[in-house]
Design a protein around this motif. Structure first.
Motif, PDB file in Angstrom:
ATOM      1  N   LEU B  60       0.683  -0.862  53.715  1.00 22.73           N
ATOM      2  CA  LEU B  60       1.201   0.313  53.168  1.00 22.73           C
ATOM      3  C   LEU B  60       1.767   1.211  54.013  1.00 22.73           C
ATOM      4  CD1 LEU B  60       1.919   2.164  50.462  1.00 22.73           C
ATOM      5  CD2 LEU B  60      -0.254   3.074  50.986  1.00 22.73           C
ATOM      6  N   MET B  61       1.179   1.621  55.265  1.00 28.54           N
ATOM      7  CA  MET B  61       1.615   2.594  56.202  1.00 28.54           C
ATOM      8  C   MET B  61       2.663   1.956  56.998  1.00 28.54           C
ATOM      9  SD  MET B  61      -0.034   5.250  55.825  1.00 28.54           S
ATOM     10  CE  MET B  61       0.732   6.153  57.158  1.00 28.54           C
ATOM     11  N   ALA B  62       2.719   0.521  57.191  1.00 31.26           N
ATOM     12  CA  ALA B  62       3.806  -0.159  57.937  1.00 31.26           C
ATOM     13  C   ALA B  62       5.140   0.058  57.229  1.00 31.26           C
ATOM     14  CB  ALA B  62       3.660  -1.576  58.299  1.00 31.26           C
ATOM     15  N   LEU B  63       4.867  -0.109  55.732  1.00 29.35           N
ATOM     16  CA  LEU B  63       6.201   0.351  54.756  1.00 29.35           C
ATOM     17  C   LEU B  63       6.583   1.653  55.093  1.00 29.35           C
ATOM     18  CD1 LEU B  63       5.495  -2.050  51.651  1.00 29.35           C
ATOM     19  CD2 LEU B  63       7.487  -2.143  53.312  1.00 29.35           C
ATOM     20  N   CYS B  64       5.538   2.617  54.845  1.00 29.23           N
ATOM     21  CA  CYS B  64       5.843   4.126  54.586  1.00 29.23           C
ATOM     22  C   CYS B  64       6.676   4.516  55.895  1.00 29.23           C
ATOM     23  CB  CYS B  64       4.693   4.868  54.541  1.00 29.23           C
ATOM     24  SG  CYS B  64       3.911   4.836  53.007  1.00 29.23           S
ATOM     25  N   HIS B  65       5.992   3.816  57.041  1.00 29.78           N
ATOM     26  CA  HIS B  65       6.689   4.060  58.358  1.00 29.78           C
ATOM     27  C   HIS B  65       8.114   3.572  58.440  1.00 29.78           C
ATOM     28  CE1 HIS B  65       7.323   3.456  62.773  1.00 29.78           C
ATOM     29  NE2 HIS B  65       6.924   4.596  62.672  1.00 29.78           N
ATOM     30  N   ALA B  66       8.514   2.663  58.062  1.00 31.02           N
ATOM     31  CA  ALA B  66       9.718   1.650  57.956  1.00 31.02           C
ATOM     32  C   ALA B  66      10.667   2.474  57.137  1.00 31.02           C
ATOM     33  CB  ALA B  66       9.704   0.289  57.495  1.00 31.02           C
ATOM     34  N   HIS B  67      10.055   3.259  55.998  1.00 29.54           N
ATOM     35  CA  HIS B  67      11.111   3.869  54.999  1.00 29.54           C
ATOM     36  C   HIS B  67      10.713   5.408  55.052  1.00 29.54           C
ATOM     37  CE1 HIS B  67      12.349   0.247  52.974  1.00 29.54           C
ATOM     38  NE2 HIS B  67      11.136  -0.303  53.101  1.00 29.54           N
ATOM     39  N   ARG B  68      10.174   5.717  56.224  1.00 27.48           N
ATOM     40  CA  ARG B  68       9.922   7.263  56.374  1.00 27.48           C
ATOM     41  C   ARG B  68       9.151   7.974  55.327  1.00 27.48           C
ATOM     42  NH1 ARG B  68      10.271   5.170  60.546  1.00 27.48           N
ATOM     43  NH2 ARG B  68      11.713   5.791  62.372  1.00 27.48           N
ATOM     44  N   VAL B  69       8.316   7.437  54.745  1.00 29.95           N
ATOM     45  CA  VAL B  69       7.593   8.014  53.413  1.00 29.95           C
ATOM     46  C   VAL B  69       6.437   8.674  53.870  1.00 29.95           C
ATOM     47  CG1 VAL B  69       6.479   7.683  51.134  1.00 29.95           C
ATOM     48  CG2 VAL B  69       8.456   6.256  51.631  1.00 29.95           C
ATOM     49  N   ALA B  70       6.249   9.929  53.429  1.00 25.94           N
ATOM     50  CA  ALA B  70       5.223  10.707  53.955  1.00 25.94           C
ATOM     51  C   ALA B  70       3.998  10.556  53.161  1.00 25.94           C
ATOM     52  CB  ALA B  70       5.413  12.462  53.941  1.00 25.94           C
ATOM     53  N   GLU B 456       6.937  10.576  63.688  1.00 21.72           N
ATOM     54  CA  GLU B 456       7.929  10.849  62.571  1.00 21.72           C
ATOM     55  C   GLU B 456       7.036  11.950  61.676  1.00 21.72           C
ATOM     56  OE1 GLU B 456       7.713   7.512  63.550  1.00 21.72           O
ATOM     57  OE2 GLU B 456       9.403   7.445  64.386  1.00 21.72           O
ATOM     58  N   ASN B 457       6.030  12.429  62.092  1.00 18.54           N
ATOM     59  CA  ASN B 457       5.194  13.325  61.186  1.00 18.54           C
ATOM     60  C   ASN B 457       5.091  12.926  59.709  1.00 18.54           C
ATOM     61  OD1 ASN B 457       3.855  15.805  60.570  1.00 18.54           O
ATOM     62  ND2 ASN B 457       5.963  16.710  60.156  1.00 18.54           N
ATOM     63  N   LEU B 458       4.638  11.639  59.494  1.00 19.70           N
ATOM     64  CA  LEU B 458       4.365  10.984  58.286  1.00 19.70           C
ATOM     65  C   LEU B 458       2.920  11.197  57.726  1.00 19.70           C
ATOM     66  CD1 LEU B 458       6.579   7.602  58.908  1.00 19.70           C
ATOM     67  CD2 LEU B 458       7.256   9.777  57.571  1.00 19.70           C
ATOM     68  N   LEU B 459       2.158  11.649  58.565  1.00 20.75           N
ATOM     69  CA  LEU B 459       0.727  11.594  58.252  1.00 20.75           C
ATOM     70  C   LEU B 459       0.344  12.965  57.806  1.00 20.75           C
ATOM     71  CD1 LEU B 459      -0.932   8.942  60.451  1.00 20.75           C
ATOM     72  CD2 LEU B 459      -1.462   8.849  58.023  1.00 20.75           C
ATOM     73  N   ASN B 460       0.186  13.277  56.566  1.00 21.01           N
ATOM     74  CA  ASN B 460      -0.230  14.509  56.099  1.00 21.01           C
ATOM     75  C   ASN B 460       0.646  15.735  56.585  1.00 21.01           C
ATOM     76  OD1 ASN B 460      -2.001  15.962  54.175  1.00 21.01           O
ATOM     77  ND2 ASN B 460      -3.838  15.895  55.254  1.00 21.01           N
TER      78      ASN B 460
END
Lengths: 467, 467
Positions: B60-70, B456-460
């Motif tokens: 999930l985190m790899a996908l969020c990273h790829a798609h820039r989902v916070a 990318e400031n995606l974590l919280n």
């Protein structure tokens, strides 16, 4: 880098802005301040600086940063991993003049000291108030608080008090650029984002120079009882450990050693074993025991339940000292009666028995002539594995064998989820083996943080890992 | 960001690679999983994911990273700083299905659990073995181990056991890029460079997602004695604390509250004070006392030496529970009898008396009509400062006053070397005040490490500080 390599402008700035006795380049002092207790790397610093204040450290670091001068922060130089060895022409930044200790805060149970305060001096400073900083080990008479913190020092009381990390409230640190960080003050609780203190504790001077610390103190312990037990093997050592943790005791030390260690102690120190018959392993237990009758009952039950084959309780301080001497003389006795090759490893406690069995089988199969002397803080999962050079073997031949043997031992450590350095650190001595304990992802993160905090790699370069 | 903002390719990848019940976008669940115990920010997550395994979290985190989902990592959502509030259209990553607890390792004194294990469930899991994880507070029935670690949770037993940080041996963390880090395993000692565990403990999910932990356990405590003492003022509370620390006791809790707190507890819960005469302050002391006679002697001496004006010792469990109820009902009673504005601050213990005096003087001078209810874990320097809205005052007017009052209180905290958040964390709620506790150099370093680990400031995102 030779002495000549220190830039003229840097030297001019030092002589303009600092006291006359700030820097030395005298060869004897270079050799002395460039080394620690290891003897593997040749000390070769370019100069040694002796600041007296944090401001001097900050100004020195700013100059080193401006002129790209590499720095080795240096404390009591009692390390066993060459973390404070200046082998590459670095400038040694000695904290030894920064040994001021502030007043003991009895209400808060804290004391603020400069990093160069000697560990034992802190103990003596606090004892009149019934307080102590419970970081305690053999080299406490010369080790510095700053070095204790930078290496997250362990010792014989970890089972009761934990590592140095637990006893540091506030840290003052000078960064690679010469900025002064004041971290956490004298606070027990401070949940305001990442705890930056923790970065510096145990980082061996690679991220910043520790200049002051607010230490957390604890009550001096009550009367300690000291026991020595004889048990057949490592399995029995661990069975007794499990039992002792449920006994009416507050354990301060649970140390073990094998018969081979005891034999060398007896040979070298002429000490007598309290037991008539030899045994495979011995356990030294130190504990506070509030209820003497309950402890007596527990002791009796150890024999009834076959948990020990023999045992003795020290009657008075002098007997306690005699029992401790059996354990504390091991390191010295191994070196005096032969040539030990040392490793300081840690395992999950639950893995110790299997690990020791496999370690034994490995040596039996590959190096049947080597004598292995095992001892250590087994209550913390910490083993000192000492391989003795066989009597007739040439030193060079022995060392040619220990390197591949280390790789095999560390592979076994990795297999059981252990660490290649429990308390000594990595420094220069163990860095080639770091990947046995740290994964590639961890190593990458360690490097990234080092780059973030010290982009020019000026702080203790080459220690722990290369950029 | 609205629901529609989740990229189609991201949603397709989720529905292809994960179970059907992995993601929800049902409005009721969005509201429920987007909030914590605070009520200041409106929950507005885009979706909630419920992984069952670390592998699912990593993918999930790899996908969020790829798609820039916070992503907002989410545990039991009992936080008091809005650290787990998804107010900006983030995807909530709930760990609640990851609540597996492994077997208790009795020899090593450890247990491996998934991050979603409930704190109290861990206690119950370990108790049959005479062991406990000594992280303990009011919300333990719903808080998660992962959240406890991510916030370095405190509680009523910190004075004896320390913060959560001390009770975590190993951490498994998924990074912003979806890498799995296995940190420290089940080791007590492991000095192999910077301790990466410590970065994640207390970082409120801004550096990684904690998925599993190896917890360090301790023996269940022995029989506890509970005392309540009446003393005139904060100075006397601290004088008694100093004395109690030298008494023949092992202190597990040293809590204090003022007469104003007690009055509201009595009003709301109809509880009776054990004392005939009211007093300025009260101290609840819980301790293990091995030597009953010595404790009795100490108790008697407290009156003789004028250290307390009244005192009682609970006879049996039900009286102990009654005394604890006086302390534990305070938060609820303040909310039930009025509108409290809360702060959770810490001071060096040595600064508490001066701080409390200046705080009192400040309120007397600026807000003489406000009732201040002080209580907290004073043995750790931790005060809960509750300002009660005056009866006749409009809520909006009150809130318009509390913001500037907070700035003044925090300036006082800073002056005395304190912290604006002792145990609750920063989250969204306190981030505007962070500079009262952290220097500009620290804030810069915190930001640099955040950028290193989550570029990318995606974590919280937006928690603790902005990039």
């Amino acid at each position: 880098m030779s002495t000549a390599a220190l830039p003229d402008a840097f030297l001019r700035a030092l002589s303009d802005g600092f006291p006359a006795d700030f820097l030395t380049r005298e060869p004897g002092e270079l050799a002395e301040y460039g080394r620690d207790w290891t003897k593997v790397h040749t000390p070769a610093p370019t100069a040694v600086a002796f600041p007296r204040t944090t401001d001097e450290v900050a100004r020195l670091m700013a100059l080193c940063h401006a002129h790209r001068v590499a720095v080795v922060p240096s404390g009591g130089r009692t390390g066993l991993a060459a973390g404070a060895v200046a082998a590459r022409g670095e400038l040694v930044l000695s904290l030894q003049r920064m040994n001021h200790m502030g007043p003991v805060d009895v209400l808060g149970g804290t004391v603020r000291v400069q990093a160069g305060a000697v560990t034992e001096a802190v103990h003596q400073h606090c004892a009149p108030y019934g307080l102590t900083w419970p970081v305690d080990f053999a080299s406490k008479g010369s080790s510095h608080v700053g070095g204790n913190i930078a290496t997250n020092a362990g010792g014989v009381k970890v089972i009761r008090y934990g590592l140095t990390r637990q006893w540091v409230l506030g840290l003052q640190v000078v960064t690679a650029r010469g900025e002064v960080l004041e971290l956490n003050g004298a606070l027990e609780k401070n949940n305001t984002g990442m705890d930056l203190r923790q970065l510096f504790i145990g980082s061996e001077g690679t991220l910043g120079v520790i200049t002051e610390a607010t230490l957390k103190l604890t009550r001096l312990p009550g009367k300690q009882e000291v026991f020595l037990f004889a048990v057949p093997d490592v399995a029995a050592v661990l069975k007794l450990f499990r039992d002792a943790r449920q006994a009416p005791l507050s354990i301060s030390a649970y140390e073990f050693f094998t018969d081979k260690c005891l034999a060398r102690v007896q040979r070298h120190r002429k000490l007598r074993s309290p037991f008539e018959a030899p045994s495979g392993c011995y356990v030294l237990l130190e504990a506070e025991a509030a209820d003497a009758a309950a402890v007596e009952g527990w002791l009796g039950s150890l024999f009834e339940r076959g948990l020990v084959t023999d045992g003795t309780q020290a009657q008075g301080v002098s007997q306690a000292t005699e029992l401790w001497a059996l354990r504390e003389s091991i390191s010295e006795s191994l070196s005096a009666t032969g040539m030990p090759h040392k490793n300081d490893i840690a395992l999950p406690i639950a893995a110790l028995e299997a690990f020791c069995g496999e370690l034994d089988a490995f040596f039996q199969a590959r190096y049947p002539d080597w004598e292995i002397c095992l001892f250590g803080h087994i209550g913390d999962g910490n083993l000192h594995v000492n391989v003795m050079k066989p009597e007739g073997m040439d030193k060079a031949e022995f060392l040619a064998h220990t390197k591949p043997a280390d790789h095999d031992i560390f592979a076994l450590v990795r297999k059981h989820g252990g660490s290649i350095s429990a308390e000594h650190g990595i420094g220069l001595l163990k860095k080639d083996y770091l990947s046995y304990t740290r994964t590639p992802a961890e190593l990458e993160l360690l490097r990234a943080i080092k780059r973030t905090m010290d982009p020019e790699n000026l702080l203790n370069p080459g220690k722990i890992l290369d950029p």
